[in-house]
Structures are given as C-alpha cells and as structure tokens.
Design an enzyme around this catalytic site. Sequence first.
Site, mmCIF file in Angstrom:
data_model
loop_
_atom_site.group_PDB
_atom_site.id
_atom_site.type_symbol
_atom_site.label_atom_id
_atom_site.label_comp_id
_atom_site.label_asym_id
_atom_site.label_seq_id
_atom_site.Cartn_x
_atom_site.Cartn_y
_atom_site.Cartn_z
ATOM 1 N N ASN A 103 86.946 -34.210 -32.106
ATOM 2 C CA ASN A 103 87.806 -33.866 -32.556
ATOM 3 C C ASN A 103 86.893 -33.897 -33.699
ATOM 4 O O ASN A 103 85.669 -34.507 -34.117
ATOM 5 C CB ASN A 103 89.289 -34.946 -32.763
ATOM 6 C CG ASN A 103 90.489 -35.071 -31.460
ATOM 7 O OD1 ASN A 103 90.065 -33.580 -31.005
ATOM 8 N ND2 ASN A 103 90.784 -35.906 -31.249
ATOM 9 N N LYS A 186 90.818 -26.054 -32.854
ATOM 10 C CA LYS A 186 91.263 -27.198 -32.328
ATOM 11 C C LYS A 186 91.575 -28.176 -33.302
ATOM 12 O O LYS A 186 92.266 -28.822 -33.429
ATOM 13 C CB LYS A 186 89.780 -27.367 -31.475
ATOM 14 C CG LYS A 186 89.860 -29.099 -30.868
ATOM 15 C CD LYS A 186 91.875 -29.398 -30.537
ATOM 16 C CE LYS A 186 92.240 -30.555 -29.841
ATOM 17 N NZ LYS A 186 91.183 -31.064 -29.274
ATOM 18 N N GLU A 254 106.320 -39.002 -24.793
ATOM 19 C CA GLU A 254 105.821 -40.439 -24.826
ATOM 20 C C GLU A 254 104.106 -40.479 -25.090
ATOM 21 O O GLU A 254 103.572 -41.090 -25.620
ATOM 22 C CB GLU A 254 105.678 -41.227 -23.990
ATOM 23 C CG GLU A 254 104.722 -41.176 -22.553
ATOM 24 C CD GLU A 254 105.293 -40.585 -21.407
ATOM 25 O OE1 GLU A 254 104.990 -40.476 -20.569
ATOM 26 O OE2 GLU A 254 106.420 -39.774 -21.808
#
Length: 316
Positions: A103, A186, A254
């Site tokens: 990331n 992204k 979740e």
Amino acid sequence: MKICVLGAGSLGCAIGGTLAKAGADVTLINRRPEYVDAINRNGLTLRGAGGQQRVRVLAATSAAGLGVMDLIIVLVKSFDTLAAMQGAMCLVGEHTVVLSLQNGLGHEDVLADLVGADRVLAGKTYVGGLLVTPGVVVAGTQGKETLIGELNSRTPDRANAIAELFNAAGLVTTVCTNIRATIWDKLLINVATGALSGITGLPYGALYQVPEVRACALAAVAEAMAVARASGIQLSIQEPHEAWDKAAAGLPFEFKASMLQSLEKGSITEVDYINGAVVERGAALGVPTPVNATLVACIKGIERGLQFHPQRKEAA
C-alpha cells in the site's frame, strides 16, 4: 517458479496461500515465530466465500538458507521496506524479479535502489486478508483484482508470466502499461477507508453504515485526486465515490482495514505512506489537503496513545 512472500502477514498469507493451493512453490516469511510454527505444523487455513481449506506451505522467520528465488513478492509494511529487503538480498539471483504489492507510495523506488530498477515490478492488489489466529486467514480474493507492470519501458514479458501464474491460481491479475497511475488509483482506495477504519475501530460492514463517515471519506479522496491530477497522473477513478464503493466490494462484513489491524496489534500504521503521502505531495504542489491532514493527526494520536496506555495493546 520459486516464489517467496516477504512480509507474509494477513494479506501475504492470502496471496501466498492461494498460489500454494494452486500448486506453486511458495515460501512465506514472517518474523513472528508463533505464526511460522503454526503454519509449518498445521498448514495455512484459508477462509473465503467458498468455505475454508487447509494448504501446506513452507514458512520461515527469515530469508536465511532459503536459496535464490525467481519471484519475491514484497508485502512488508511500508516503513519496513528498506530493512526487510536488505535482510533478504540472499534471495536475489541473476534472474530474480522483485514485485511490490504494498500500500502507499514510494516502495518501488526503495526497492529499485537496492536491487536495480530492471529487477523491480510494481503493482497494487485489491485482495484482502484478515488474520483470525496464527495460521488461519480470511482471504478476500473473489473478484478482487491485482494489477502489475514494469516501471520502465521494457517489454512486459515478465509481468505477463507472473500474471499468467496468478490467474491460473484464481487471483485475477492484469498487466498495466501505466503502473504509476494504477498505484495512485489504489492509493485512493486506501485513503477512502484505512484511516477512518483505524480511528473508528469499525470493520467495513459497520463503517459503511455511517453516512458521516462516507462524507469524510469522499472528501479525503477528493483531496487525493486533486493532488494526483496536479502531479500529472491520469486516474481511472473519476469520482470519489468510486474509490469508496470499490474499497469494500466483495469483502465480508467483519473485514478490517490494515490500519485498524495494525492498531489492534499495538503497532504503528502506514498512514505516512497513504494519507500522509497525500499531505506531503499536496504541500509541495500547493494543493490543500486539510481532511487528510486531520486523519493523519488522529491516527498519530492513537499510535501515541498506545505507548501511554500499554494495556490497550495487551487487550488487543
């Protein structure tokens, strides 16, 4: 093809485990002995939309003695990139390819400085991973795309070969000719949900039920888009809501963003390389980024709070 996942946390296990399930020769590197021992003893359990499956895969706490790899998939936290790759240079041979799927911004440049730009491929993945217990991971792979590409103008033969391997394993993968724009696309996804999930403590399902959170996310993404455009990046995402919608697509209720996972473990986050990167580049270009600056400040405060209240870390 011998593959090593450098930084096999939840996401690294999801990707590496999926490749191993398809028959690839994969080694997972994770610094925590309890994770490695659990995987080597019991196998890696992947939970997904189709149920769960146990996969036999080799795990190790370091690169020592593993030998040269054909492909190193780098998935360590942004702030660990330099040290992790320095400790894994024994894996690099004459034809080794190093692929960053991390990331944020800038990792590919750090890797290129270490191993040479010609060895490095950059990429981004929308696959998700959530650690349940050591050796058990929720793998959000269904319909989640991975995009990879060459940093320079060389032919995409290597990228095509890796994409073919990933696709054969069920990891939908596309080769991009403009990977730097893909990296920014992204980044917008991470800007949309990462810090807000970390600040609120909410998994995706609950996060998406709060209209005020959505409004804040769209404002943060709009700032990032303005910075990207000022940098000359041609984004495929045209409206902030596209990043917000795409972030949670196909993931279970979740599922938790990586920033929240880090905070729950008592670790610092990658906020400097995500929202912080937007703020830094915005300042250099004269583009205001007050929403992202506020999100960074909140995450930094939570990180600091973990130092003053260690019982929170123990409870997590």
